[in-house]
Design an enzyme around this catalytic site. Structure first.
Site, mmCIF file in Angstrom:
data_model
loop_
_atom_site.group_PDB
_atom_site.id
_atom_site.type_symbol
_atom_site.label_atom_id
_atom_site.label_comp_id
_atom_site.label_asym_id
_atom_site.label_seq_id
_atom_site.Cartn_x
_atom_site.Cartn_y
_atom_site.Cartn_z
ATOM 1 N N ASP A 14 0.821 -1.225 0.000
ATOM 2 C CA ASP A 14 0.000 0.000 0.000
ATOM 3 C C ASP A 14 0.851 1.270 0.000
ATOM 4 O O ASP A 14 0.431 2.304 0.502
ATOM 5 C CB ASP A 14 -0.944 0.037 1.216
ATOM 6 C CG ASP A 14 -1.738 -1.246 1.368
ATOM 7 O OD1 ASP A 14 -2.401 -1.632 0.401
ATOM 8 O OD2 ASP A 14 -1.682 -1.858 2.455
ATOM 9 N N HIS A 42 -4.057 -1.416 -6.489
ATOM 10 C CA HIS A 42 -3.441 -0.135 -6.822
ATOM 11 C C HIS A 42 -4.538 0.902 -7.007
ATOM 12 O O HIS A 42 -5.494 0.669 -7.747
ATOM 13 C CB HIS A 42 -2.637 -0.228 -8.125
ATOM 14 C CG HIS A 42 -1.388 -1.035 -8.004
ATOM 15 N ND1 HIS A 42 -0.700 -1.172 -6.819
ATOM 16 C CD2 HIS A 42 -0.692 -1.752 -8.919
ATOM 17 C CE1 HIS A 42 0.363 -1.937 -7.023
ATOM 18 N NE2 HIS A 42 0.382 -2.305 -8.281
#
Length: 416
Positions: A14, A42
């Site tokens: 992340d 994403h």
């Protein structure tokens, strides 16, 4: 002959890899995913529009890019088809390795059931079936994307697998699909995905031989690597730069520049060691400002301060040439900002990652915060304290920062 540049996350995932890849894509002919599955997520913002990608490479947002899902990825046909539906004209722009392993419905059911059985000792997986898919691969009982080209034969093989493991499925209270249901799904997958299935390794070899520009897009983060992460609270694949090569059939001599993506602070989803986690007001403030919610799971991320020990470790693991510092703007308005420079471990100060990371305590240094960096595109316009913070991170990590992100938008990026 050209080389393949690599983008890799160097924390617990992340980190903002999607934005960096999206920003760089315009300079590349090929953008490639090498590992993981739809547990990865994403997030990319373009002109105020949010795109959430799970399996498809970020180059899909650039019409000139050819996007490759490599042999190291575990592919859910169901998820991939749904994701493909967001885009037009993918023919000739998306290819899936015929050697990539399949992630099917029963894999996620196994994943969820096994996590439930573990109770408080659960790993904290995404429940997407990634671990069971890779387990089948390692056990040599898995099935590959290329088998979708013959749905009848694949259906028969899967039914045999289900029958052989009937007791296991019954124990986990998982209902085995009928041959008719399964075949209908496989035929649908075949009809939609067949034009995209090919030998992607040979395609990449040809691209490099012809001096095409190739970018490898990592998934998750180096601290989740199956070998080098916080085991057993890790993912089921290699998430470092060497794994990116393996997951696409490239050799070490074909690696170009390696860029490590790192947040200006730290986050983690799920269970496992996280030395710099802040469970107080600062951690909550970071979570709220940074909108720290998992793209794939919707789970709230644990938040804390920059861990320079972990970043220095992963920088060496990956052989980094440069850093891309993400979400610097999230720290706007903090009076003091902490950096973990070392750990206390068994009464000693250490600057390395022990195998039992859960037993360390962070040793912090504090720096003065700044007012605002949000949206700044010129390094010279950054507040002095922000510049000092960046310089200190570079010093502790042993790698220079090349990119600085100051908002979620694609163009709010400083290039040094």
């Amino acid at each position: 002959m050209s080389k393949a540049d690599i983008i890799v996350g160097i924390q617990w995932g992340d980190e903002g890899k999607g934005k960096v890849v999206d920003k760089l894509c315009e300079n590349y002919d090929f953008v490639c995913r090498s590992a993981g599955g739809h547990n990865a997520g994403h997030t990319i913002w373009v002109n105020g529009v949010r795109y959430a990608l799970h399996l498809m490479p970020s180059g899909v947002l650039h019409p000139r890019c050819i996007n490759i899902i490599g042999n190291g990825v575990v592919v859910s046909p169901e998820v991939l088809i749904a994701e493909m539906a967001q885009f037009e004209n993918l023919k000739g722009r998306l290819y899936i390795s015929d050697r990539a392993h399949l992630n099917l419905k029963h894999h996620s059911l196994i994943d969820i059931a096994k996590e439930k059985l573990k109770g408080k000792n659960a790993i904290g997986t995404t429940g997407k079936g990634i671990g069971p898919s890779y387990a089948d691969k390692i056990n040599r009982t898995g099935h590959r994307v290329g088998e979708l080209l013959e749905p009848q034969r694949l259906c028969e093989a899967l039914i045999k697998d289900f029958e052989a493991n009937k007791t296991f499925f019954e124990m986990l209270e998982i209902e085995i699909p009928s041959a008719e249901e399964l075949l209908a799904d496989l035929k649908r997958f075949n009809e939609i995905l067949t034009p995209y299935i090919t030998d992607t390794t040979r395609m990449l070899w040809k691209a490099l031989d012809e001096d095409k520009r190739v970018l490898l897009e990592g998934a998750q983060g180096s601290m989740l690597d199956i070998d080098h992460g916080t085991y057993p609270y890790v993912t089921s694949s290699s998430t470092i730069s060497a794994g990116a090569l393996t997951g696409l059939g490239l050799n070490p001599k074909e690696a170009g520049n390696i860029i490590g993506i790192v947040k200006a602070y730290a986050t983690r989803v799920g269970n496992g060691a996280f030395p710099t986690e802040d469970k107080g007001e600062d951690g909550e403030k970071i979570a709220q400002i940074g909108k720290e919610i998992g793209v794939s799971t919707g789970r709230k991320r644990r938040c804390g301060w920059f861990d320079a020990v972990a970043v220095r470790y992963t920088a060496r693991l990956n052989g980094l040439d440069a850093l891309s510092l993400m979400k610097l703007d999230v720290l706007d308005g903090f009076e003091k900002i902490k950096i973990c420079r070392a750990y206390e471990y068994k009464g000693m100060e250490i600057d390395y990652i022990p195998s039992d990371l859960e037993n360390v305590q962070p040793i912090y240094e504090e720096m003065d915060g700044w007012d605002k960096v949000f949206g700044i595109k010129d390094y010279d316009l950054l507040p002095e304290n922000a510049k000092k913070y960046i310089a200190r991170l570079e010093e502790l990590a042993g790698v220079k920062v090349k990119y600085i992100s100051t908002s979620p938008e694609r163009d709010d990026t400083i290039i040094l």
